[in-house]
Design an enzyme around this catalytic site. Structure first.
Site, mmCIF file in Angstrom:
data_model
loop_
_atom_site.group_PDB
_atom_site.id
_atom_site.type_symbol
_atom_site.label_atom_id
_atom_site.label_comp_id
_atom_site.label_asym_id
_atom_site.label_seq_id
_atom_site.Cartn_x
_atom_site.Cartn_y
_atom_site.Cartn_z
ATOM 1 N N HIS A 53 14.565 3.863 -9.499
ATOM 2 C CA HIS A 53 13.558 4.829 -9.935
ATOM 3 C C HIS A 53 13.824 6.145 -9.210
ATOM 4 O O HIS A 53 14.374 6.156 -8.103
ATOM 5 C CB HIS A 53 12.157 4.341 -9.578
ATOM 6 C CG HIS A 53 11.679 3.203 -10.416
ATOM 7 N ND1 HIS A 53 10.354 2.975 -10.644
ATOM 8 C CD2 HIS A 53 12.346 2.225 -11.077
ATOM 9 C CE1 HIS A 53 10.208 1.908 -11.416
ATOM 10 N NE2 HIS A 53 11.405 1.428 -11.677
ATOM 11 N N GLU A 55 11.947 8.177 -7.526
ATOM 12 C CA GLU A 55 11.360 8.304 -6.191
ATOM 13 C C GLU A 55 12.182 7.559 -5.138
ATOM 14 O O GLU A 55 12.431 8.080 -4.048
ATOM 15 C CB GLU A 55 9.929 7.749 -6.183
ATOM 16 C CG GLU A 55 8.996 8.445 -7.150
ATOM 17 C CD GLU A 55 8.921 7.769 -8.519
ATOM 18 O OE1 GLU A 55 7.858 7.857 -9.145
ATOM 19 O OE2 GLU A 55 9.926 7.170 -8.978
ATOM 20 N N CYS A 83 4.859 4.461 -9.808
ATOM 21 C CA CYS A 83 4.431 3.087 -10.078
ATOM 22 C C CYS A 83 4.094 2.416 -8.749
ATOM 23 O O CYS A 83 4.341 2.975 -7.674
ATOM 24 C CB CYS A 83 5.533 2.322 -10.810
ATOM 25 S SG CYS A 83 7.003 1.999 -9.810
ATOM 26 N N CYS A 86 7.112 2.025 -6.335
ATOM 27 C CA CYS A 86 7.485 3.295 -5.692
ATOM 28 C C CYS A 86 6.437 3.719 -4.673
ATOM 29 O O CYS A 86 6.781 4.233 -3.604
ATOM 30 C CB CYS A 86 7.709 4.373 -6.744
ATOM 31 S SG CYS A 86 9.205 4.092 -7.723
#
Length: 142
Positions: A53, A55, A83, A86
């Site tokens: 992801h 992040e 999310c 993260c």
């Protein structure tokens, strides 16, 4: 161009890069008063890694660059509210503030050391980004 505009410009460039690579268009930038430390954008489809992801990629790059897992007093700018996975990594990295454009939920969450704050940015770039997300999902759901 001032620092803030550079951050937004770079954030949208990265989101568009992920979109062009058939990824969900999320991007993240870690920065401090000196400027940008690291950037990331979603690469999960290409890498086949669940954790790729935006992040997490930005955090891993910052860890490497700063030779530290502790990113206290650093901030993150991200296109979509992170999310839960993260958020857990962000919390462990001790990032100070997280600013996001699109909320995942209707409420804000505050953690012990980290503030997640929705930014209400009115701009042509945000509108383009939102249109890109809509197009992305329309194309995926056909």
């Amino acid at each position: 161009m001032d620092k803030e505009k550079k951050l937004w410009k770079r954030l949208f460039e990265l989101a568009n890069k992920s979109l062009k690579n058939d990824e969900f268009p999320v991007s993240a930038i870690i920065y401090d008063e000196e400027g940008i430390i690291s950037c990331g954008y979603n690469k999960r489809n290409a890498s086949k890694k669940t954790t790729d992801h935006a992040e997490i990629i930005a955090i891993e790059k910052a860890n490497k660059k700063l030779h530290s897992w502790n990113l206290a007093n650093k901030c993150m700018l991200v296109t979509l509210e992170p999310c839960e996975m993260c958020k857990a990594v962000i919390k462990e990295a001790r990032l100070k503030n997280i600013y996001y454009l699109i909320p995942r939920y209707e409420y804000k969450k505050t953690y012990k050391c980290t503030l997640f704050e929705h930014l209400d940015l009115e701009s042509e770039e945000k509108e383009k980004y939102l249109n890109n997300i809509q197009t992305f999902f329309k194309n995926k759901r056909r």
